[in-house]
Design a protein around this motif. Structure first.
Motif, PDB file in Angstrom:
ATOM      1  N   SER A 149       0.843  -1.187   0.000  1.00 30.76           N
ATOM      2  CA  SER A 149       0.000   0.000   0.000  1.00 30.76           C
ATOM      3  C   SER A 149       0.880   1.240   0.000  1.00 30.76           C
ATOM      4  N   PHE A 150       0.529   2.190  -0.864  1.00 30.12           N
ATOM      5  CA  PHE A 150       1.244   3.458  -0.860  1.00 30.12           C
ATOM      6  C   PHE A 150       0.353   4.557  -0.308  1.00 30.12           C
ATOM      7  N   GLY A 151      -0.775   4.150   0.270  1.00 20.53           N
ATOM      8  CA  GLY A 151      -1.705   5.155   0.772  1.00 20.53           C
ATOM      9  C   GLY A 151      -2.250   4.810   2.145  1.00 20.53           C
ATOM     10  N   ASN A 152      -1.390   4.302   3.024  1.00 27.64           N
ATOM     11  CA  ASN A 152      -1.892   3.927   4.342  1.00 27.64           C
ATOM     12  C   ASN A 152      -2.333   5.127   5.172  1.00 27.64           C
ATOM     13  N   ALA A 153      -1.993   6.351   4.727  1.00 26.16           N
ATOM     14  CA  ALA A 153      -2.525   7.535   5.395  1.00 26.16           C
ATOM     15  C   ALA A 153      -4.043   7.527   5.338  1.00 26.16           C
ATOM     16  N   LEU A 154      -4.587   6.829   4.349  1.00 27.36           N
ATOM     17  CA  LEU A 154      -6.034   6.674   4.254  1.00 27.36           C
ATOM     18  C   LEU A 154      -6.606   6.175   5.587  1.00 27.36           C
ATOM     19  N   PHE A 155      -6.023   5.122   6.121  1.00 26.54           N
ATOM     20  CA  PHE A 155      -6.543   4.529   7.353  1.00 26.54           C
ATOM     21  C   PHE A 155      -6.183   5.385   8.567  1.00 26.54           C
ATOM     22  N   PHE A 156      -4.965   5.957   8.518  1.00 25.25           N
ATOM     23  CA  PHE A 156      -4.542   6.868   9.580  1.00 25.25           C
ATOM     24  C   PHE A 156      -5.525   8.034   9.663  1.00 25.25           C
ATOM     25  N   GLY A 157      -5.832   8.626   8.512  1.00 27.93           N
ATOM     26  CA  GLY A 157      -6.712   9.785   8.462  1.00 27.93           C
ATOM     27  C   GLY A 157      -8.134   9.445   8.878  1.00 27.93           C
ATOM     28  N   VAL A 158      -8.616   8.291   8.435  1.00 31.37           N
ATOM     29  CA  VAL A 158      -9.974   7.875   8.818  1.00 31.37           C
ATOM     30  C   VAL A 158     -10.051   7.721  10.338  1.00 31.37           C
TER      31      VAL A 158
ATOM     32  N   VAL B 277      -8.380  -5.421   6.290  1.00 30.79           N
ATOM     33  CA  VAL B 277      -9.272  -4.995   7.376  1.00 30.79           C
ATOM     34  C   VAL B 277      -8.470  -4.828   8.674  1.00 30.79           C
ATOM     35  N   LEU B 278      -7.604  -5.799   8.968  1.00 31.70           N
ATOM     36  CA  LEU B 278      -6.753  -5.681  10.156  1.00 31.70           C
ATOM     37  C   LEU B 278      -5.827  -4.479  10.043  1.00 31.70           C
ATOM     38  N   CYS B 279      -5.241  -4.311   8.862  1.00 32.14           N
ATOM     39  CA  CYS B 279      -4.353  -3.174   8.591  1.00 32.14           C
ATOM     40  C   CYS B 279      -5.094  -1.867   8.834  1.00 32.14           C
ATOM     41  N   GLY B 280      -6.314  -1.766   8.312  1.00 34.36           N
ATOM     42  CA  GLY B 280      -7.102  -0.543   8.462  1.00 34.36           C
ATOM     43  C   GLY B 280      -7.435  -0.264   9.920  1.00 34.36           C
ATOM     44  N   ALA B 281      -7.820  -1.290  10.648  1.00 33.55           N
ATOM     45  CA  ALA B 281      -8.210  -1.107  12.044  1.00 33.55           C
ATOM     46  C   ALA B 281      -7.023  -0.657  12.895  1.00 33.55           C
ATOM     47  N   LEU B 282      -5.884  -1.333  12.736  1.00 34.95           N
ATOM     48  CA  LEU B 282      -4.714  -0.990  13.564  1.00 34.95           C
ATOM     49  C   LEU B 282      -4.182   0.397  13.197  1.00 34.95           C
ATOM     50  N   THR B 283      -4.120   0.690  11.895  1.00 32.53           N
ATOM     51  CA  THR B 283      -3.607   1.988  11.467  1.00 32.53           C
ATOM     52  C   THR B 283      -4.524   3.114  11.955  1.00 32.53           C
ATOM     53  N   ALA B 284      -5.837   2.856  11.986  1.00 32.15           N
ATOM     54  CA  ALA B 284      -6.782   3.872  12.451  1.00 32.15           C
ATOM     55  C   ALA B 284      -6.524   4.227  13.923  1.00 32.15           C
ATOM     56  N   THR B 285      -6.102   3.260  14.727  1.00 36.71           N
ATOM     57  CA  THR B 285      -5.828   3.581  16.134  1.00 36.71           C
ATOM     58  C   THR B 285      -4.649   4.548  16.240  1.00 36.71           C
ATOM     59  N   SER B 286      -3.693   4.466  15.292  1.00 39.10           N
ATOM     60  CA  SER B 286      -2.573   5.412  15.334  1.00 39.10           C
ATOM     61  C   SER B 286      -3.065   6.816  14.985  1.00 39.10           C
ATOM     62  N   GLY B 287      -4.064   6.912  14.106  1.00 40.25           N
ATOM     63  CA  GLY B 287      -4.649   8.206  13.780  1.00 40.25           C
ATOM     64  C   GLY B 287      -5.383   8.793  14.976  1.00 40.25           C
ATOM     65  N   LEU B 288      -6.132   7.938  15.670  1.00 41.90           N
ATOM     66  CA  LEU B 288      -6.823   8.395  16.876  1.00 41.90           C
ATOM     67  C   LEU B 288      -5.810   8.904  17.901  1.00 41.90           C
ATOM     68  N   PHE B 289      -4.718   8.167  18.062  1.00 40.94           N
ATOM     69  CA  PHE B 289      -3.707   8.599  19.030  1.00 40.94           C
ATOM     70  C   PHE B 289      -3.154   9.969  18.663  1.00 40.94           C
TER      71      PHE B 289
END
Lengths: 249, 320
Positions: free
Chosen positions: B64-73, B220-232
């Motif tokens: 993925s070259f756009g994992n900021a997607l999940f971070f941002g979400v 799905v796992l990638c999205g969920a874990l990356t989203a927690t870093s965005g929340l942090f």
């Protein structure tokens, strides 16, 4: 009981009829060989039977169920496993891990799958190489690994695509009994093979494919003497010329 | 050959995770310096970002070259849920993870259904991040280009802390959860299937592996874990805007760590995050007076590392 049945299987690539109206039946417990000259469509036929290609017409029935159009993983889950002519190891993983991927189809636990991998490795003669990376195996070792991985899925039917190709005579003599033992353990086998010595000693029955069509089938000895088969390999009129010159084909 | 099951290294992996967790817990005894704790917090944030990427890219081979997607979400879910809907941050945490998972499922279903691989998959993730960046700029509830400023409310009940130690423990907990997820991947059937797909998808399919479902679960796992870093990020820095959330910076940070540390390894994302942060700090200190040179040096060192250590630092350690 019929383990595998194909009816009127056909697929064209552009203008080439790679497999053209092939119907065949493999009874349960049989070791059946599929032979034919290069480009006859043997590997394409395997791809049709195992779901890697969808036929443009015709149907495949495996173990009493129609599997035409099903995905390869679903067909494998029903008990039909295949090997690849060009070996496809998970190169970065150890031999044990490679085989365990197949074992996981029936075993959820990692520990059980790894233990079962050891058991399968013993059956195909890879017990001494379990910890090696797959990339470190010789070509003969990789062929055994293909066999082991497929076997680890506990298939009812194995499609073996040239497991003996590229091996030297000693290696062939070592693998032939492995294939025979697999059949003796109750697994039905359909094998593509060019090594005629192995076909003659292993197969109950031989199917001959040429130009995408089944041109002959029968016991190995009869097939070797069949003029249609000789001509498929050596060119039209060869059988007659051989007969005239008095030489047995 | 004995009948004992072969050693899998599960115990050793869990011991290392326990040691890392202990080190994080005890760190405040060693230093109370705000700057030091801040550096460790940012390193752990990069670790969690890298862990999310590593599940899909390192184990699954889907770059993925756009994992900021999940971070941002995750970041926007956290900010919007708290500020617009008055939802408590601790309740927003699972919701943000679920939002990341849902977006992962959407991207995965589209990309993997049509068999996108390699650079095509990378481009699709990049495009999705860009689409979300534009959406975040346009939609009314995101605050548009101005961004969202999370009001200060330094109570643990609001997941905000007066001391950096609280944030250290929070991101430490996320990282440990990420490590445990990685240990599970390394020692489970799902992980074995995922790695098999990475190494040879056709061979995996021939062995009964449903590649579509496995890859979908991984994203799905990638999205969920990356989203927690965005929340942090939102809880810690109290601010998010579309360019931070969905811009390329976090997409790059997410993949650099695991690539430098060792793709598909349990501890590669941590090792990579430590090395990259140390590297960027030291290049910055080394040539502090000329702006831009530190970045050029950072880039040059990265090129050398990727060229001569294709297996990352973990790969280098294993070979020795």
């Amino acid at each position: 009981m019929t383990m595998l049945k194909a009816a009127g299987l056909s697929i064209r690539f552009g203008g080439v009829a790679a497999v053209d109206g092939v119907s065949l039946a493999v009874p349960e417990g049989e070791l059946c060989a599929l032979i034919g000259p290069n480009g006859a469509g043997k590997t394409t036929l395997f791809a049709l039977l195992s779901g890697f290609l969808a036929p443009q017409s015709g149907a495949v029935e495996f173990d009493g169920r129609t599997v035409t159009g099903m995905k390869p993983h679903a067909i494998c889950a029903l008990g039909l496993a295949r090997t690849f002519q060009i070996v496809q190891p998970f190169a970065a993983q150890s031999v044990r891990e490679n085989i365990a991927v197949g074992a996981h189809l029936r075993l959820r636990s990692r520990r059980d799958a790894l233990a079962f991998a050891d058991e399968v490795a013993r059956r195909v003669g890879l017990a001494g190489e379990l910890d090696k990376p797959a990339s470190a195996l010789t070509i003969a070792g990789r062929k055994r690994l293909e066999l082991a991985r497929a076997l680890a899925t506990r298939p009812k039917l194995l499609l073996l695509d040239e497991v003996l190709a590229g091996l030297n005579p000693q290696e062939i003599d070592a693998v032939v009994p492995v294939v025979r033992a697999i059949r003796d353990s109750g697994v039905t086998v359909l094998m593509i093979e060019h090594v005629m010595r192995a076909v003659m000693s292993l197969a109950d029955r031989v199917l001959v494919l040429a130009g995408g069509r089944l041109i002959a089938e029968g016991p190995p000895a009869a097939i070797a003497a069949d003029p249609r088969v000789v001509e498929a390999y050596l060119g039209q009129g060869t059988a007659a010329r051989l007969a005239r010159s008095g030489g047995a084909p | 050959m004995g009948s004992r099951a072969p050693a899998t290294g599960l115990g050793r992996d869990l011991a290392v995770v326990a040691a890392i967790a202990t080190a994080i817990l005890l760190l405040p005894l060693g230093t109370q310096s705000g700057a030091a704790l801040h550096a460790v917090i940012l390193t752990l944030l990069a670790t969690v970002l890298g862990q999310g990427w590593n599940i899909l890219g390192g184990f699954g081979g889907q770059f993925s070259f756009g994992n900021a997607l999940f971070f941002g979400v995750g970041a926007y879910a956290a900010a919007v849920l708290q500020m617009r809907l008055g939802i408590n941050a601790w309740i927003a945490l699972p919701l943000a993870a679920a939002a990341g998972a849902a977006v992962g499922a959407l991207v995965g279903a589209l990309a993997f259904r049509y068999g996108l691989k390699g650079s095509y998959f990378a481009l699709v993730t990049l495009a999705f991040a860009e689409v979300f960046r534009i959406l975040a700029n346009m939609l009314p509830f995101t605050g548009g280009g101005v961004g969202l400023m999370l009001p200060l409310d330094t109570r643990a009940a609001a997941m905000q802390f007066a001391s950096r130690v609280g944030y250290l423990y929070l991101i430490g907990a996320f990282a440990v959860a990420g490590f445990l997820l990685h240990v599970w991947l390394r020692h489970s059937r799902f992980g074995a299937w995922l790695v098999a797909i990475r190494d040879n998808e056709a061979a995996a399919a021939a062995l009964g592996v449903d590649a579509f479902r496995v890859k979908l679960a991984a994203i799905v796992l990638c999205g969920a874990l990356t989203a927690t870093s965005g929340l942090f990020y939102v809880q810690y820095l109290h601010y998010i805007d579309p360019n931070i959330a969905f811009g390329p910076a976090f997409s790059v940070e997410a993949l650099l760590g695991p690539i430098v540390g060792g793709m598909g390894t349990v501890f590669g994302p941590l090792v990579g995050a430590i090395v990259l942060h140390a590297l960027s700090e030291s290049t910055r200190n080394l040539v502090a007076d000329v702006p831009g040179v530190s970045l050029a040096l950072y880039g040059a060192v990265l090129i050398v590392m990727v060229r001569y250590m294709p297996g990352g630092i973990m790969g280098l350690l294993r070979r020795r």
